[in-house]
Design a protein around this motif. Structure first.
Motif, PDB file in Angstrom:
ATOM      1  N   VAL A  33      80.926  36.496  35.653  1.00 45.00           N
ATOM      2  CA  VAL A  33      81.979  35.640  36.421  1.00 45.00           C
ATOM      3  C   VAL A  33      81.605  34.177  36.715  1.00 45.00           C
ATOM      4  CG1 VAL A  33      81.072  36.287  38.597  1.00 45.00           C
ATOM      5  CG2 VAL A  33      83.682  35.863  38.453  1.00 45.00           C
ATOM      6  N   ASP A  34      82.809  33.320  36.378  1.00 50.04           N
ATOM      7  CA  ASP A  34      82.465  31.902  37.127  1.00 50.04           C
ATOM      8  C   ASP A  34      83.522  31.745  38.115  1.00 50.04           C
ATOM      9  OD1 ASP A  34      82.357  29.207  37.337  1.00 50.04           O
ATOM     10  OD2 ASP A  34      82.666  28.460  35.064  1.00 50.04           O
ATOM     11  N   PRO A  35      82.949  31.593  39.209  1.00 49.06           N
ATOM     12  CA  PRO A  35      83.897  31.461  40.594  1.00 49.06           C
ATOM     13  C   PRO A  35      84.658  30.455  40.478  1.00 49.06           C
ATOM     14  CG  PRO A  35      81.571  31.671  41.410  1.00 49.06           C
ATOM     15  CD  PRO A  35      81.462  31.553  39.705  1.00 49.06           C
ATOM     16  N   ALA A  36      84.555  29.253  39.660  1.00 48.47           N
ATOM     17  CA  ALA A  36      85.628  28.140  39.405  1.00 48.47           C
ATOM     18  C   ALA A  36      86.779  28.544  38.686  1.00 48.47           C
ATOM     19  CB  ALA A  36      84.822  26.943  38.720  1.00 48.47           C
ATOM     20  N   ASP A  37      86.679  29.873  38.146  1.00 50.29           N
ATOM     21  CA  ASP A  37      87.801  30.194  37.644  1.00 50.29           C
ATOM     22  C   ASP A  37      89.055  30.722  38.762  1.00 50.29           C
ATOM     23  OD1 ASP A  37      87.153  29.856  35.048  1.00 50.29           O
ATOM     24  OD2 ASP A  37      86.353  31.910  34.732  1.00 50.29           O
ATOM     25  N   VAL A  38      88.587  30.723  39.882  1.00 53.40           N
ATOM     26  CA  VAL A  38      89.551  31.147  41.136  1.00 53.40           C
ATOM     27  C   VAL A  38      90.970  30.646  40.789  1.00 53.40           C
ATOM     28  CG1 VAL A  38      89.190  29.323  42.567  1.00 53.40           C
ATOM     29  CG2 VAL A  38      90.087  31.349  43.296  1.00 53.40           C
ATOM     30  N   GLY A  39      92.081  31.939  40.821  1.00 55.37           N
ATOM     31  CA  GLY A  39      93.365  31.454  40.261  1.00 55.37           C
ATOM     32  C   GLY A  39      93.997  32.742  39.428  1.00 55.37           C
ATOM     33  N   PRO A  40      94.647  32.571  38.599  1.00 57.83           N
ATOM     34  CA  PRO A  40      95.295  33.429  37.683  1.00 57.83           C
ATOM     35  C   PRO A  40      94.183  34.331  36.927  1.00 57.83           C
ATOM     36  CG  PRO A  40      96.710  31.613  37.488  1.00 57.83           C
ATOM     37  CD  PRO A  40      95.595  31.174  38.195  1.00 57.83           C
ATOM     38  N   ARG A  78      74.464  29.116  36.648  1.00 62.27           N
ATOM     39  CA  ARG A  78      74.989  27.559  36.870  1.00 62.27           C
ATOM     40  C   ARG A  78      76.510  27.676  36.587  1.00 62.27           C
ATOM     41  NH1 ARG A  78      70.671  23.567  33.851  1.00 62.27           N
ATOM     42  NH2 ARG A  78      68.923  24.225  35.178  1.00 62.27           N
ATOM     43  N   PRO A  79      77.017  28.310  37.799  1.00 60.81           N
ATOM     44  CA  PRO A  79      78.467  28.429  37.648  1.00 60.81           C
ATOM     45  C   PRO A  79      79.144  26.840  37.594  1.00 60.81           C
ATOM     46  CG  PRO A  79      77.956  28.808  39.841  1.00 60.81           C
ATOM     47  CD  PRO A  79      76.466  28.665  39.090  1.00 60.81           C
ATOM     48  N   THR A  80      80.442  26.735  37.174  1.00 62.21           N
ATOM     49  CA  THR A  80      81.070  25.566  37.075  1.00 62.21           C
ATOM     50  C   THR A  80      81.275  25.066  38.771  1.00 62.21           C
ATOM     51  OG1 THR A  80      82.177  26.249  35.374  1.00 62.21           O
ATOM     52  CG2 THR A  80      83.065  24.243  36.261  1.00 62.21           C
ATOM     53  N   PRO A  81      81.243  23.757  39.059  1.00 63.78           N
ATOM     54  CA  PRO A  81      81.332  23.179  40.468  1.00 63.78           C
ATOM     55  C   PRO A  81      83.018  23.468  40.700  1.00 63.78           C
ATOM     56  CG  PRO A  81      80.007  21.955  39.233  1.00 63.78           C
ATOM     57  CD  PRO A  81      80.560  22.657  38.205  1.00 63.78           C
ATOM     58  N   PHE A  86      89.514  22.124  40.493  1.00 62.67           N
ATOM     59  CA  PHE A  86      90.686  21.538  41.340  1.00 62.67           C
ATOM     60  C   PHE A  86      90.837  19.844  40.856  1.00 62.67           C
ATOM     61  CE2 PHE A  86      89.299  24.932  43.865  1.00 62.67           C
ATOM     62  CZ  PHE A  86      90.215  25.716  43.835  1.00 62.67           C
ATOM     63  N   ALA A  87      90.158  19.293  39.785  1.00 64.72           N
ATOM     64  CA  ALA A  87      90.092  17.953  39.595  1.00 64.72           C
ATOM     65  C   ALA A  87      91.465  17.257  39.430  1.00 64.72           C
ATOM     66  CB  ALA A  87      89.159  17.593  38.111  1.00 64.72           C
ATOM     67  N   ARG A  88      92.510  18.103  39.040  1.00 71.37           N
ATOM     68  CA  ARG A  88      93.659  17.340  38.958  1.00 71.37           C
ATOM     69  C   ARG A  88      94.532  17.165  40.254  1.00 71.37           C
ATOM     70  NH1 ARG A  88      96.065  19.686  32.972  1.00 71.37           N
ATOM     71  NH2 ARG A  88      94.273  19.021  31.831  1.00 71.37           N
ATOM     72  N   LEU A  89      94.066  17.698  41.220  1.00 69.03           N
ATOM     73  CA  LEU A  89      94.658  17.681  42.415  1.00 69.03           C
ATOM     74  C   LEU A  89      94.375  16.369  42.992  1.00 69.03           C
ATOM     75  CD1 LEU A  89      94.102  21.368  44.072  1.00 69.03           C
ATOM     76  CD2 LEU A  89      96.350  20.201  43.091  1.00 69.03           C
ATOM     77  N   GLN A  92      92.398  14.829  48.666  1.00 65.50           N
ATOM     78  CA  GLN A  92      92.484  15.527  49.789  1.00 65.50           C
ATOM     79  C   GLN A  92      92.734  16.947  49.454  1.00 65.50           C
ATOM     80  OE1 GLN A  92      95.610  15.065  52.916  1.00 65.50           O
ATOM     81  NE2 GLN A  92      94.279  15.184  54.424  1.00 65.50           N
ATOM     82  N   GLN A  93      93.635  17.185  48.639  1.00 61.99           N
ATOM     83  CA  GLN A  93      93.986  18.662  48.127  1.00 61.99           C
ATOM     84  C   GLN A  93      92.710  19.222  47.395  1.00 61.99           C
ATOM     85  OE1 GLN A  93      97.864  19.271  46.282  1.00 61.99           O
ATOM     86  NE2 GLN A  93      98.824  17.573  47.766  1.00 61.99           N
ATOM     87  N   ARG A  94      92.279  18.538  46.538  1.00 64.50           N
ATOM     88  CA  ARG A  94      91.040  18.854  45.790  1.00 64.50           C
ATOM     89  C   ARG A  94      89.798  19.306  46.692  1.00 64.50           C
ATOM     90  NH1 ARG A  94      89.113  14.031  42.885  1.00 64.50           N
ATOM     91  NH2 ARG A  94      88.008  13.790  44.972  1.00 64.50           N
ATOM     92  N   ASP A  95      89.607  18.537  47.794  1.00 68.27           N
ATOM     93  CA  ASP A  95      88.357  18.295  48.272  1.00 68.27           C
ATOM     94  C   ASP A  95      88.594  19.663  49.251  1.00 68.27           C
ATOM     95  OD1 ASP A  95      87.256  16.393  47.302  1.00 68.27           O
ATOM     96  OD2 ASP A  95      87.606  14.993  48.914  1.00 68.27           O
ATOM     97  N   PHE A  96      89.798  19.744  49.878  1.00 59.57           N
ATOM     98  CA  PHE A  96      90.165  21.027  50.785  1.00 59.57           C
ATOM     99  C   PHE A  96      90.174  22.394  49.948  1.00 59.57           C
ATOM    100  CE2 PHE A  96      93.218  24.140  52.355  1.00 59.57           C
ATOM    101  CZ  PHE A  96      92.746  24.330  53.611  1.00 59.57           C
ATOM    102  N   ALA A  97      90.555  22.445  48.800  1.00 61.68           N
ATOM    103  CA  ALA A  97      90.635  23.839  47.706  1.00 61.68           C
ATOM    104  C   ALA A  97      89.317  24.051  47.427  1.00 61.68           C
ATOM    105  CB  ALA A  97      91.525  23.470  46.756  1.00 61.68           C
ATOM    106  N   ALA A  98      88.486  23.039  47.012  1.00 62.65           N
ATOM    107  CA  ALA A  98      87.138  23.452  46.566  1.00 62.65           C
ATOM    108  C   ALA A  98      86.076  23.591  47.717  1.00 62.65           C
ATOM    109  CB  ALA A  98      86.496  21.922  46.090  1.00 62.65           C
ATOM    110  N   ALA A  99      86.451  23.054  49.074  1.00 64.68           N
ATOM    111  CA  ALA A  99      85.599  23.813  50.110  1.00 64.68           C
ATOM    112  C   ALA A  99      85.998  25.058  50.691  1.00 64.68           C
ATOM    113  CB  ALA A  99      85.796  22.783  51.300  1.00 64.68           C
ATOM    114  N   GLU A 100      87.196  25.157  50.272  1.00 63.70           N
ATOM    115  CA  GLU A 100      87.822  26.778  50.891  1.00 63.70           C
ATOM    116  C   GLU A 100      87.293  27.922  49.717  1.00 63.70           C
ATOM    117  OE1 GLU A 100      89.966  27.624  53.823  1.00 63.70           O
ATOM    118  OE2 GLU A 100      88.577  25.599  53.886  1.00 63.70           O
ATOM    119  N   ALA A 101      87.436  27.483  48.564  1.00 64.69           N
ATOM    120  CA  ALA A 101      86.934  28.542  47.480  1.00 64.69           C
ATOM    121  C   ALA A 101      85.231  28.654  47.702  1.00 64.69           C
ATOM    122  CB  ALA A 101      87.195  27.829  46.151  1.00 64.69           C
ATOM    123  N   ARG A 102      84.579  27.621  47.933  1.00 62.69           N
ATOM    124  CA  ARG A 102      83.149  27.653  48.159  1.00 62.69           C
ATOM    125  C   ARG A 102      82.767  28.315  49.222  1.00 62.69           C
ATOM    126  NH1 ARG A 102      82.456  22.684  48.006  1.00 62.69           N
ATOM    127  NH2 ARG A 102      82.027  22.207  50.313  1.00 62.69           N
TER     128      ARG A 102
END
Length: 326
Positions: A33-40, A78-81, A86-89, A92-102
């Motif tokens: 599993v790569d946790p950065a795949d979070v989503g569909p 070495r999972p994807t950061p 969320f790079a395309r967000l 503020q949304q990118r940083d929030f979504a990344a922190a919540e997922a982490r």
């Protein structure tokens, strides 16, 4: 036997591929599993309560499902950061979504009570600081080069004046540039004349150069130790900077007092695995020939001649309940 091994890493990871293949040959159930795949492509529902004080629930990838209670070991590579996911967000949304997922998904995957971790991400993060590594090496009786961490011009020039030869190293690898391509800054000799006021911009690592006859990479997996002497035909100061195909490898015996120190270091750091780099003076038969340089708690080893044996050592720990340290 461990019920399921969870391998947490990016899609392209040859090192993890080898370990997964070894586990498959043993008939061990593996979920990658790569946790950065979070989503569909990656969904989950985790539960905990006073009556069940351990995380449970289903983790669904595109190819497999796993119940957390079935996970007996976690190979955290070495999972994807999350920030890449969320790079395309907008920022503020990118940083929030990344922190919540982490903190949410990552927080659960890093806290499976009954699982053996190789290695726990928090332990790796603590162990990556070179100043702490050097201090602990010295406490354990290993030889280390005289070292200066500074951003002060006077201190740097004074250090250079005190030693016949001084090298400069980075604390971390060079991050990718705007084009996404990574680079490298190799260890290099420096002189006091090289220093100017720009040194004050950030921290620098200077060390007295060890008059080495070669280098040694020591890979420790659980209680097993693999050591290879590395010689660069061109006599490069940093063997990584040339063609790795030209490197000469030969097995070397680690003195017992050094090996004991390495096991102590890993145990004290909460690690099961680590790649240690040494500068070698003499023929290596004496502990005084061994100069500890650093430990990478999530280092590469697939390029070494004993990579197959190292792979089997990983598979041993991950497939056997109670092995290693959690």
């Amino acid at each position: 036997m461990a019920r399921t091994v969870l391998v947490v890493t990016a899609l392209e990871d040859v090192t993890a591929d080898w370990v997964i293949a070894a586990l498959n040959e043993r008939g061990v159930t593996v979920v990658r599993v790569d946790p950065a795949d979070v989503g569909p492509r990656l969904s989950f529902g985790f539960r905990i309560g006073a009556d069940a004080p351990a995380w449970s629930g289903l983790l669904r990838t595109e190819s497999r499902d796993v119940e957390l209670g079935e996970v007996g070991a976690v190979y955290h590579r070495r999972p994807t950061p999350f920030r890449d996911r969320f790079a395309r967000l907008p920022r503020q949304q990118r940083d929030f979504a990344a922190a919540e997922a982490r903190h949410g998904l990552g927080g659960v995957l890093n806290d499976l009570r009954s699982a053996v971790y190789v290695n726990r991400p928090a332990a790796v993060a603590r162990a990556e600081f070179k100043p702490g590594q050097l201090r602990r090496f010295a406490e354990l009786g290993l030889r280390i080069p005289a070292t200066l961490v500074t951003n002060d011009l006077v201190a740097a020039r004074d250090f250079a004046a005190r030693h016949p030869s001084v090298v400069c190293k980075t604390f971390r690898g060079l991050p990718p540039g705007e084009d996404g391509r990574a680079g490298a800054i190799w260890t290099q000799r420096v002189h006091s004349d090289d220093f100017d006021d720009s040194l004050s911009v950030t921290a620098h690592l200077f060390q007295a150069e060890v008059p080495k006859a070669g280098d040694v990479r020591v890979t420790v997996v659980g209680r097993r130790v693999f050591a290879q002497r590395i010689s660069a035909p061109c006599g490069a100061l940093d063997w990584r900077c040339g063609s790795w195909d030209d490197l000469v490898h030969s097995p070397v015996t680690v003195p017992s007092v050094v090996e004991t120190a390495l096991h102590r270091y890993l145990a004290d750091s909460g690690l099961v695995f680590g790649c240690f780099d040494f500068a070698l003076t003499g023929d290596g038969s004496s502990p005084d020939d061994w100069w500890a340089i650093e430990c990478n708690p999530n280092g590469q080893w697939g390029w070494l001649p004993d990579a197959f044996a190292i792979t089997e050592a990983f598979a041993d720990i991950l497939s056997t309940e109670g092995s290693g340290s959690s």
